[in-house]
Design an enzyme around this catalytic site. Structure first.
Site, PDB file in Angstrom:
ATOM      1  N   SER A   3     -96.946  29.183  73.106  1.00  0.00           N
ATOM      2  CA  SER A   3     -97.640  29.267  71.829  1.00  0.00           C
ATOM      3  C   SER A   3     -96.927  28.396  70.787  1.00  0.00           C
ATOM      4  CB  SER A   3     -97.738  30.743  71.409  1.00  0.00           C
ATOM      5  OG  SER A   3     -98.623  30.917  70.350  1.00  0.00           O
ATOM      6  N   ASP A  29    -108.612  30.044  75.931  1.00  0.00           N
ATOM      7  CA  ASP A  29    -107.591  30.604  75.044  1.00  0.00           C
ATOM      8  C   ASP A  29    -108.049  30.464  73.595  1.00  0.00           C
ATOM      9  OD1 ASP A  29    -105.296  31.369  73.694  1.00  0.00           O
ATOM     10  OD2 ASP A  29    -103.987  29.915  74.658  1.00  0.00           O
ATOM     11  N   HIS A  35    -103.761  34.311  76.626  1.00  0.00           N
ATOM     12  CA  HIS A  35    -102.842  33.449  75.882  1.00  0.00           C
ATOM     13  C   HIS A  35    -101.462  33.507  76.523  1.00  0.00           C
ATOM     14  CE1 HIS A  35    -101.140  31.274  72.561  1.00  0.00           C
ATOM     15  NE2 HIS A  35    -100.401  32.288  72.168  1.00  0.00           N
TER      16      HIS A  35
END
Length: 544
Positions: free
Chosen positions: A251, A474, A503
């Site tokens: 991320s 995602d 994710h």
């Protein structure tokens, strides 16, 4: 870029957020390039700050000489004895390395060097694998425990698994913007189409929060940013005695990992970027959050369709529209009477936002909603209610998130721009749009200087092959970000999990993805420009 973080030890370390030739020789030895100011300045002509480059070299040289003294972890009473902790010292301001310094906490589990397929065989140690779970504001201190999980045993045999708390997080010069006792204010609203009065309330709250950050952090506030996170990572590399950095970021960790690759390409050994943030400067961070909100609407539809397919279990409706009506009914009831006195529409939305990140919570969320509408609020209160024992950690994470994103880039300072853009988007993507806007609105009134985002990119041959991972649906880091990251990091390979939206894909349930990660980190093999994997299986419905 708003991101969910998970704090339970193993889930944070190795849940769904986890997860060619070598560019460097053995991991233990002299640095790839001299850690001198001149070498750092020459290494990257596009660096935004030559003084900070020189300061990074000074800090890295000091860290290499000092190393890290690992010992018992401060909060490790219930942790395996193999987990050890230490600190590394970095400058608060890299342009002034002899000024104020802060300490970052670091954790490590040594490589077992035992082949999990045959424990009688030893495998060669490949150095340290450093992990960052994203955020901004998430800690990777528990990551080394991932080596206890089957998916990570091969990597844990070859690598020292290293986690750390980035600047501002946990005990690493912790940042705070308000009293944690005020962080959970009880049930709150979350209107998809807010009134003018509600907007004024949220504007006032955003201004107050920005002031609180400035009052509590003082002049240090400006130094919590992605450029310094990348520089800290290079100092950590040096302190670990690594010639080249082996790094996995998830991320937000992919963004400052890409910044690191741009600033220090010759210091990279191997790099996995899992669920990549779009590093285009135009997307950092205002436009990126708008794109994220739009993507959550599609992922919210995926969840509703899954619930509808299991109407025989949950009774929430046979179509996605029916499930939306059930959800709206729950919102209305909670607005009139919060569940357990703590769960209002805002808490409901926050809990179900998790379903946009991770499909492994779909069954639990659907069951909680079903039970609540049948008259039993217990599961919903447990899943959506505030956990006051975690208030300080949550407030700290929010403070770091806000500071990094606000410091990193210019933001619109005119409320009319925010109102126009989010009103338009909420007409077609009401699920997350305004909640995301309120999260980031302090950046409109931010008291510290803003930076211009770094133009992330490397030239062919400048950076060793890297591995980018992405799930096609995602929402937190939309798929366009992975494509843009691959375009900007020359020679990068992209592995796509098709028709999936969880994710963070490394170390999760998709064996195909994990095989590519192992081949890359253990053998240096990449799959060419692009490889794809079939989606992992959808979750099974929960039957009480």
């Amino acid at each position: 870029m708003r991101a969910a973080t998970r704090t339970a030890a193993l889930r944070s370390a190795a849940g769904s957020l986890l997860l060619t030739t070598l560019a460097a020789g053995p991991a233990d030895g002299a640095p790839l390039v001299p850690d001198t100011p001149a070498a750092y300045t020459a290494a990257r002509a596009s660096s935004p700050d030559a003084a900070a480059d020189r300061g990074t070299a000074v800090a890295a040289a000091r860290a290499a000489a000092a190393g890290i003294r690992f010992g018992a972890c401060a909060d490790g009473q219930d942790m395996p004895g193999s987990l050890r902790c230490g600190t590394v010292t970095v400058p608060l301001d890299y342009a002034h390395p002899d000024g104020t310094r802060i300490r970052l906490t670091v954790s490590r589990v040594r490589a077992t060097q035992r082949d999990p397929r045959n424990s009688k065989h030893r495998v060669p140690r490949q150095g340290a694998l450093v992990y960052n779970p994203g955020g901004p504001g998430a800690s990777g201190m528990y990551f080394p425990l991932a080596g206890l999980l089957p998916e990570w045993k091969r990597l844990g045999a070859a690598y020292d698994l290293v986690g750390y708390a980035p600047r501002g997080v946990g005990r690493s010069a912790p940042l705070s913007c308000e009293d944690p006792k005020r962080f959970y204010k009880g049930p709150r609203e979350a209107p998809a189409h807010p009134s003018e009065a509600y907007k004024r309330e949220r504007i006032a709250a955003a201004k107050a929060y920005a002031r609180g950050c400035a009052e509590r952090a003082g002049r240090a506030l400006r130094f919590y940013n992605s450029l310094n996170n990348a520089r800290d990572l290079d100092v950590l590399r040096a302190a670990l005695g690594e010639r080249g950095l082996t790094f996995m970021g998830a991320s937000y960790g992919t963004y400052f990992g890409a910044v690191y690759a741009t600033l220090f390409p010759s210091h990279v050994r191997r790099m996995v970027l899992d669920s990549a943030v779009d590093p285009d400067p135009e997307q950092i961070w205002y436009r990126g959050n708008l794109r994220q909100s739009a993507a959550f609407e599609s992922r919210w539809a995926d969840f509703r369709d899954w619930v509808a397919a299991h109407d025989d279990v949950y009774g929430l409706g046979r179509t996605g529209r029916d499930v939306q009506r059930s959800y709206d009914t729950a919102r209305a009831r909670l607005a009139a009477k919060p569940a357990g006195g703590t769960v209002g529409p805002g808490q409901l939305q926050g809990a179900f936002l998790d379903a946009g990140y991770f499909d492994d919570v779909w069954a639990a969320r659907a069951q909680a909603l079903s039970a609540y509408l049948r008259g039993d609020p217990a599961e919903l209160v447990q899943q959506a209610g505030p956990h006051r024992e975690a208030a300080a950690e949550a407030e700290n994470a929010k403070a770091v998130y806000t500071a990094v994103e606000c410091n990193d880039a210019p933001w619109p300072t005119d409320w009319k721009v925010w109102d126009r853009d989010n009103t338009r988007l909420a007409r077609v993507a009401p699920f997350e749009t305004w909640d995301n806007a309120w999260t980031n609105l302090p950046c409109a009134y931010w008291p510290a200087p803003r930076q211009r985002p770094l133009d992330v990119r490397t030239a062919p041959g400048e950076l060793p092959p890297t591995l980018v991972l992405a799930a096609e649906r995602d929402a937190a880091t939309p798929y366009e970000g992975a494509l843009e990251t691959q375009r900007r990091l020359a020679g990068a390979s992209l592995v796509t999990e098709r028709d999936a939206g969880t994710h963070g894909v490394a170390g999760g349930p998709n064996r195909c993805v994990n095989a590519y990660v192992d081949a890359y980190l253990l053998e240096g093999r990449t799959p060419g420009r692009h490889a794809s994997c079939a989606p992992h299986r959808e979750p099974e419905p929960y039957r009480p």
